[in-house]
Write a protein that holds these residues in place. Structure first.
Motif, mmCIF file in Angstrom:
data_model
loop_
_atom_site.group_PDB
_atom_site.id
_atom_site.type_symbol
_atom_site.label_atom_id
_atom_site.label_comp_id
_atom_site.label_asym_id
_atom_site.label_seq_id
_atom_site.Cartn_x
_atom_site.Cartn_y
_atom_site.Cartn_z
ATOM 1 N N ASP A 108 52.692 55.844 44.893
ATOM 2 C CA ASP A 108 52.963 55.594 43.484
ATOM 3 C C ASP A 108 51.980 54.607 42.856
ATOM 4 N N VAL A 109 50.841 54.350 43.538
ATOM 5 C CA VAL A 109 49.858 53.388 43.067
ATOM 6 C C VAL A 109 48.474 54.028 43.056
ATOM 7 N N LYS A 110 47.787 53.934 41.917
ATOM 8 C CA LYS A 110 46.398 54.374 41.813
ATOM 9 C C LYS A 110 45.557 53.111 41.603
ATOM 10 N N VAL A 111 44.760 52.730 42.607
ATOM 11 C CA VAL A 111 43.980 51.498 42.551
ATOM 12 C C VAL A 111 42.781 51.676 41.624
ATOM 13 N N ILE A 112 42.609 50.713 40.716
ATOM 14 C CA ILE A 112 41.473 50.690 39.801
ATOM 15 C C ILE A 112 40.398 49.741 40.323
ATOM 16 N N GLU A 113 40.834 48.577 40.798
ATOM 17 C CA GLU A 113 39.870 47.562 41.237
ATOM 18 C C GLU A 113 40.522 46.608 42.228
ATOM 19 N N LEU A 114 39.745 46.167 43.197
ATOM 20 C CA LEU A 114 40.165 45.125 44.131
ATOM 21 C C LEU A 114 39.208 43.955 43.980
ATOM 22 N N LYS A 115 39.748 42.750 43.913
ATOM 23 C CA LYS A 115 38.915 41.546 43.790
ATOM 24 C C LYS A 115 39.354 40.554 44.852
ATOM 25 N N PHE A 116 38.440 40.243 45.781
ATOM 26 C CA PHE A 116 38.729 39.331 46.878
ATOM 27 C C PHE A 116 38.189 37.950 46.539
ATOM 28 N N GLN A 117 38.942 36.933 46.906
ATOM 29 C CA GLN A 117 38.518 35.557 46.678
ATOM 30 C C GLN A 117 39.003 34.699 47.830
ATOM 31 N N ALA A 118 38.186 33.757 48.258
ATOM 32 C CA ALA A 118 38.585 32.876 49.354
ATOM 33 C C ALA A 118 38.119 31.456 49.080
ATOM 34 N N THR A 119 38.925 30.515 49.485
ATOM 35 C CA THR A 119 38.546 29.107 49.474
ATOM 36 C C THR A 119 38.800 28.573 50.879
ATOM 37 N N ILE A 120 38.617 27.315 51.053
ATOM 38 C CA ILE A 120 38.909 26.746 52.372
ATOM 39 C C ILE A 120 40.403 26.663 52.627
ATOM 40 N N PHE A 121 41.215 26.864 51.570
ATOM 41 C CA PHE A 121 42.661 26.739 51.695
ATOM 42 C C PHE A 121 43.405 28.069 51.782
ATOM 43 N N TYR A 122 42.885 29.123 51.138
ATOM 44 C CA TYR A 122 43.633 30.367 51.109
ATOM 45 C C TYR A 122 42.723 31.557 50.865
ATOM 46 N N PHE A 123 43.297 32.745 51.088
ATOM 47 C CA PHE A 123 42.665 34.021 50.791
ATOM 48 C C PHE A 123 43.490 34.689 49.709
ATOM 49 N N SER A 124 42.814 35.367 48.794
ATOM 50 C CA SER A 124 43.518 36.001 47.686
ATOM 51 C C SER A 124 42.864 37.343 47.378
ATOM 52 N N VAL A 125 43.702 38.352 47.107
ATOM 53 C CA VAL A 125 43.210 39.651 46.671
ATOM 54 C C VAL A 125 43.986 40.048 45.432
ATOM 55 N N MET A 126 43.256 40.351 44.364
ATOM 56 C CA MET A 126 43.867 40.842 43.134
ATOM 57 C C MET A 126 43.681 42.362 43.116
ATOM 58 N N VAL A 127 44.777 43.079 42.941
ATOM 59 C CA VAL A 127 44.737 44.536 42.862
ATOM 60 C C VAL A 127 45.059 44.935 41.431
ATOM 61 N N VAL A 128 44.130 45.607 40.782
ATOM 62 C CA VAL A 128 44.380 46.183 39.465
ATOM 63 C C VAL A 128 44.702 47.642 39.710
ATOM 64 N N TYR A 129 45.854 48.079 39.193
ATOM 65 C CA TYR A 129 46.288 49.437 39.510
ATOM 66 C C TYR A 129 47.063 50.052 38.348
ATOM 67 N N GLU A 130 47.175 51.361 38.404
ATOM 68 C CA GLU A 130 48.008 52.120 37.480
ATOM 69 C C GLU A 130 49.161 52.701 38.277
ATOM 70 N N PRO A 131 50.371 52.617 37.737
ATOM 71 C CA PRO A 131 51.468 53.316 38.409
ATOM 72 C C PRO A 131 51.285 54.814 38.244
ATOM 73 N N VAL A 132 51.462 55.562 39.311
ATOM 74 C CA VAL A 132 51.311 57.021 39.249
ATOM 75 C C VAL A 132 52.621 57.594 38.730
ATOM 76 N N THR A 133 52.516 58.267 37.592
ATOM 77 C CA THR A 133 53.725 58.788 36.943
ATOM 78 C C THR A 133 53.786 60.302 36.971
ATOM 79 N N GLY A 134 52.781 60.918 37.545
ATOM 80 C CA GLY A 134 52.780 62.381 37.572
ATOM 81 C C GLY A 134 52.118 62.971 36.345
ATOM 82 N N GLY A 135 51.689 62.124 35.395
ATOM 83 C CA GLY A 135 51.012 62.589 34.187
ATOM 84 C C GLY A 135 49.520 62.680 34.414
ATOM 85 N N TRP A 136 48.744 62.664 33.319
ATOM 86 C CA TRP A 136 47.306 62.827 33.423
ATOM 87 C C TRP A 136 46.575 61.519 33.617
ATOM 88 N N CYS A 137 47.256 60.376 33.703
ATOM 89 C CA CYS A 137 46.572 59.084 33.894
ATOM 90 C C CYS A 137 46.097 58.945 35.322
#
Length: 137
Positions: A108-137
């Motif tokens: 139910d997820v269509k990934v548009i973009e992944l953005k990885f970021q890291a510091t000395i304290f943590y790891f982070s990933v931002m996922v930009v996505y569209e919910p898959v609705t069965g339509g034309w998106c």
């Protein structure tokens, strides 16, 4: 894309910088921060770097960045589809990787973009996505 300066083919890619990036009317020797309203602070991050999609002309050296696309990339795409953002963070890279892989493998997820970021304290990933609705998106 052809270069607006010399009309040669431009190469797509990313401008990657450290913590600050600014476009200033004049060169500042001590700081990129300026009080001049004509100067543009493009990014100011304390603990991470920046990357911006754009084009470079290897023939003349011109770099083209679409600042509107950079700041608006998380909004609705022409009003047709709803984009969502989900952020995974942990002090363990393995844990973040597992969480992200489980999320992006869902039907139910269509990934548009992944953005990885890291510091000395943590790891982070931002996922930009569209919910898959069965339509034309």
């Amino acid at each position: 894309m052809n270069c607006p300066k010399c009309n040669n083919e431009m190469q797509p890619g990313y401008l990657q910088t450290g913590n600050l990036i600014a476009f200033n009317k004049q060169r500042h020797k001590l700081s990129l921060n300026s009080d001049d309203p004509k100067d543009v602070m493009i990014a100011r991050k304390a603990f991470s770097s920046n990357d911006y999609g754009g084009y470079i002309c290897k023939a003349c050296g011109l770099v083209v960045l679409d600042l509107v696309a950079i700041t608006m990339s998380m909004l609705l795409r022409g009003g047709r589809c709803k984009m969502n953002i989900k952020i995974f963070q942990s002090m363990s890279e393995t844990k973040v990787e597992k969480q992200v892989n489980e999320f992006i493998s869902r039907n139910d997820v269509k990934v548009i973009e992944l953005k990885f970021q890291a510091t000395i304290f943590y790891f982070s990933v931002m996922v930009v996505y569209e919910p898959v609705t069965g339509g034309w998106c």
